[in-house]
Design a protein around this motif. Structure first.
Motif, PDB file in Angstrom:
ATOM      1  N   ASN A   1     -34.908  19.303  30.563  1.00 59.02           N
ATOM      2  CA  ASN A   1     -33.901  18.784  29.851  1.00 59.02           C
ATOM      3  C   ASN A   1     -33.791  18.184  31.807  1.00 59.02           C
ATOM      4  O   ASN A   1     -33.125  17.471  32.651  1.00 59.02           O
ATOM      5  CB  ASN A   1     -33.348  18.515  29.660  1.00 59.02           C
ATOM      6  CG  ASN A   1     -33.812  18.089  28.237  1.00 59.02           C
ATOM      7  OD1 ASN A   1     -34.857  16.916  28.186  1.00 59.02           O
ATOM      8  ND2 ASN A   1     -33.350  18.272  26.715  1.00 59.02           N
ATOM      9  N   ASP A   2     -33.122  19.310  32.171  1.00 58.26           N
ATOM     10  CA  ASP A   2     -31.934  19.438  33.879  1.00 58.26           C
ATOM     11  C   ASP A   2     -32.885  19.185  34.632  1.00 58.26           C
ATOM     12  O   ASP A   2     -32.791  18.149  35.965  1.00 58.26           O
ATOM     13  CB  ASP A   2     -31.832  20.612  33.923  1.00 58.26           C
ATOM     14  CG  ASP A   2     -30.386  21.668  33.103  1.00 58.26           C
ATOM     15  OD1 ASP A   2     -29.658  20.023  32.268  1.00 58.26           O
ATOM     16  OD2 ASP A   2     -30.451  22.591  33.762  1.00 58.26           O
ATOM     17  N   VAL A   3     -34.140  19.522  34.382  1.00 56.69           N
ATOM     18  CA  VAL A   3     -35.346  19.353  35.779  1.00 56.69           C
ATOM     19  C   VAL A   3     -35.677  17.480  35.765  1.00 56.69           C
ATOM     20  O   VAL A   3     -35.693  17.502  36.688  1.00 56.69           O
ATOM     21  CB  VAL A   3     -36.793  20.468  35.724  1.00 56.69           C
ATOM     22  CG1 VAL A   3     -37.441  19.493  36.345  1.00 56.69           C
ATOM     23  CG2 VAL A   3     -36.112  21.759  35.985  1.00 56.69           C
ATOM     24  N   LEU A   4     -35.920  17.158  34.807  1.00 56.43           N
ATOM     25  CA  LEU A   4     -36.219  15.970  34.842  1.00 56.43           C
ATOM     26  C   LEU A   4     -34.754  15.182  34.932  1.00 56.43           C
ATOM     27  O   LEU A   4     -34.826  14.205  35.920  1.00 56.43           O
ATOM     28  CB  LEU A   4     -37.265  15.588  33.269  1.00 56.43           C
ATOM     29  CG  LEU A   4     -37.750  15.950  32.355  1.00 56.43           C
ATOM     30  CD1 LEU A   4     -38.035  15.484  30.340  1.00 56.43           C
ATOM     31  CD2 LEU A   4     -39.080  15.668  32.953  1.00 56.43           C
TER      32      LEU A   4
ATOM     33  N   THR B   1     -23.269  26.987  41.286  1.00 59.76           N
ATOM     34  CA  THR B   1     -23.372  25.913  41.661  1.00 59.76           C
ATOM     35  C   THR B   1     -23.694  25.189  40.844  1.00 59.76           C
ATOM     36  O   THR B   1     -24.670  25.582  40.127  1.00 59.76           O
ATOM     37  CB  THR B   1     -24.391  25.074  43.113  1.00 59.76           C
ATOM     38  OG1 THR B   1     -25.041  25.242  43.141  1.00 59.76           O
ATOM     39  CG2 THR B   1     -23.368  26.036  44.513  1.00 59.76           C
ATOM     40  N   GLU B   2     -23.503  23.783  40.757  1.00 65.50           N
ATOM     41  CA  GLU B   2     -24.665  22.909  39.144  1.00 65.50           C
ATOM     42  C   GLU B   2     -25.908  22.239  39.800  1.00 65.50           C
ATOM     43  O   GLU B   2     -25.890  21.877  40.507  1.00 65.50           O
ATOM     44  CB  GLU B   2     -23.048  21.502  39.560  1.00 65.50           C
ATOM     45  CG  GLU B   2     -21.418  21.472  38.973  1.00 65.50           C
ATOM     46  CD  GLU B   2     -21.970  21.823  37.411  1.00 65.50           C
ATOM     47  OE1 GLU B   2     -22.577  22.026  36.744  1.00 65.50           O
ATOM     48  OE2 GLU B   2     -21.144  23.115  37.152  1.00 65.50           O
ATOM     49  N   PRO B   3     -26.519  22.251  38.969  1.00 64.44           N
ATOM     50  CA  PRO B   3     -27.849  21.878  38.840  1.00 64.44           C
ATOM     51  C   PRO B   3     -27.702  20.377  39.800  1.00 64.44           C
ATOM     52  O   PRO B   3     -26.558  19.742  39.320  1.00 64.44           O
ATOM     53  CB  PRO B   3     -28.739  21.891  37.752  1.00 64.44           C
ATOM     54  CG  PRO B   3     -27.226  21.405  36.183  1.00 64.44           C
ATOM     55  CD  PRO B   3     -26.106  22.246  37.514  1.00 64.44           C
ATOM     56  N   CYS B   4     -28.480  19.677  40.275  1.00 62.32           N
ATOM     57  CA  CYS B   4     -28.534  18.580  40.749  1.00 62.32           C
ATOM     58  C   CYS B   4     -28.053  17.943  42.130  1.00 62.32           C
ATOM     59  O   CYS B   4     -27.179  16.802  42.101  1.00 62.32           O
ATOM     60  CB  CYS B   4     -29.085  17.382  40.216  1.00 62.32           C
ATOM     61  SG  CYS B   4     -29.802  18.130  38.330  1.00 62.32           S
TER      62      CYS B   4
ATOM     63  N   MET C   1     -35.173  15.103  38.759  1.00 59.52           N
ATOM     64  CA  MET C   1     -36.351  13.889  39.522  1.00 59.52           C
ATOM     65  C   MET C   1     -35.347  12.903  39.325  1.00 59.52           C
ATOM     66  O   MET C   1     -36.576  12.076  39.957  1.00 59.52           O
ATOM     67  CB  MET C   1     -37.806  14.994  38.671  1.00 59.52           C
ATOM     68  CG  MET C   1     -37.373  16.094  39.055  1.00 59.52           C
ATOM     69  SD  MET C   1     -37.559  16.588  40.830  1.00 59.52           S
ATOM     70  CE  MET C   1     -38.970  15.387  42.101  1.00 59.52           C
ATOM     71  N   HIS C   2     -35.087  12.330  38.257  1.00 60.14           N
ATOM     72  CA  HIS C   2     -35.087  10.893  37.777  1.00 60.14           C
ATOM     73  C   HIS C   2     -34.184  10.847  37.605  1.00 60.14           C
ATOM     74  O   HIS C   2     -33.586   9.975  35.933  1.00 60.14           O
ATOM     75  CB  HIS C   2     -36.136  10.430  36.657  1.00 60.14           C
ATOM     76  CG  HIS C   2     -37.693  10.800  36.754  1.00 60.14           C
ATOM     77  ND1 HIS C   2     -38.065   9.687  37.476  1.00 60.14           N
ATOM     78  CD2 HIS C   2     -38.192  11.523  36.007  1.00 60.14           C
ATOM     79  CE1 HIS C   2     -39.192  10.528  37.800  1.00 60.14           C
ATOM     80  NE2 HIS C   2     -39.587  11.280  37.274  1.00 60.14           N
ATOM     81  N   PRO C   3     -32.451  10.801  38.072  1.00 61.11           N
ATOM     82  CA  PRO C   3     -30.909  11.080  37.836  1.00 61.11           C
ATOM     83  C   PRO C   3     -30.599   9.154  37.307  1.00 61.11           C
ATOM     84  O   PRO C   3     -30.036   9.256  35.939  1.00 61.11           O
ATOM     85  CB  PRO C   3     -30.041  11.074  38.797  1.00 61.11           C
ATOM     86  CG  PRO C   3     -31.705  10.747  40.232  1.00 61.11           C
ATOM     87  CD  PRO C   3     -32.848  11.038  39.455  1.00 61.11           C
TER      88      PRO C   3
END
Length: 168
Positions: A158-161, A8-11, A164-166
């Motif tokens: 960058n994906d994790v950030l 699935t897509e991240p986030c 966490m901060h969309p």
């Protein structure tokens, strides 16, 4: 037996529920979204569904968590395994993801943990732990090593950030 894991897509979108009420679901969707992104990027397959169930040691009934494990389809890839650990007790929930780089790679292992305690203070933020476990002492590292080890991780970072901060 290893089974293909769904990608699935991240986030992953956890829905429009109030975050103060639904923090555990949001945390789970975030960690699982990141894990699914790693699974699809590195073509990993899940071993077991889950690999191991966690139970309370005090004799209480019911599950306390689970450990999921993915390994590469073919040997010799950049990632040796991915582990996802979810456990809870009473008013707290913890989710941990560990991505173990290949033994002959300079890329460090990735450890990501998110936890939340249900308290009376609805605005209490979740706890976040993000660590790159270096295979070489950073004090002995050269700029070339640092570039070789950490630059490939920039996209995941960058994906994790972004998860966490969309809105940033």
């Amino acid at each position: 037996m290893c089974m293909p894991a769904a990608a699935t897509e991240p986030c992953a979108d956890a829905g429009d529920e109030d975050l103060a009420v639904n923090v555990d679901a949001v945390l789970g969707a975030t960690i699982e979204g990141i894990a699914n992104h790693v699974v699809s990027t590195f073509q990993l397959v899940e071993c077991g569904a889950p690999f191991l169930m966690l139970r309370p040691s005090s004799g209480e009934s019911g599950g306390q968590g689970e450990l999921r494990l993915w390994q590469p389809v073919a040997a010799g890839g950049p990632l040796e395994k991915l582990v996802l650990l979810r456990y809870s007790s009473g008013d707290w929930t913890r989710l941990w993801m560990a991505a173990f780089a290949a033994g002959d790679s300079l890329v460090p292992h990735l450890l990501l943990g998110i936890g939340h305690v249900q308290t009376a203070a609805a605005d209490e933020p979740p706890a976040l732990h993000l660590d790159l476990l270096s295979k070489v002492s950073l004090a002995a590292s050269t700029p070339a090593y640092l570039d070789a080890a950490y630059v490939p991780l920039s996209a995941c970072h960058n994906d994790v950030l972004g998860c966490m901060h969309p809105d940033a």
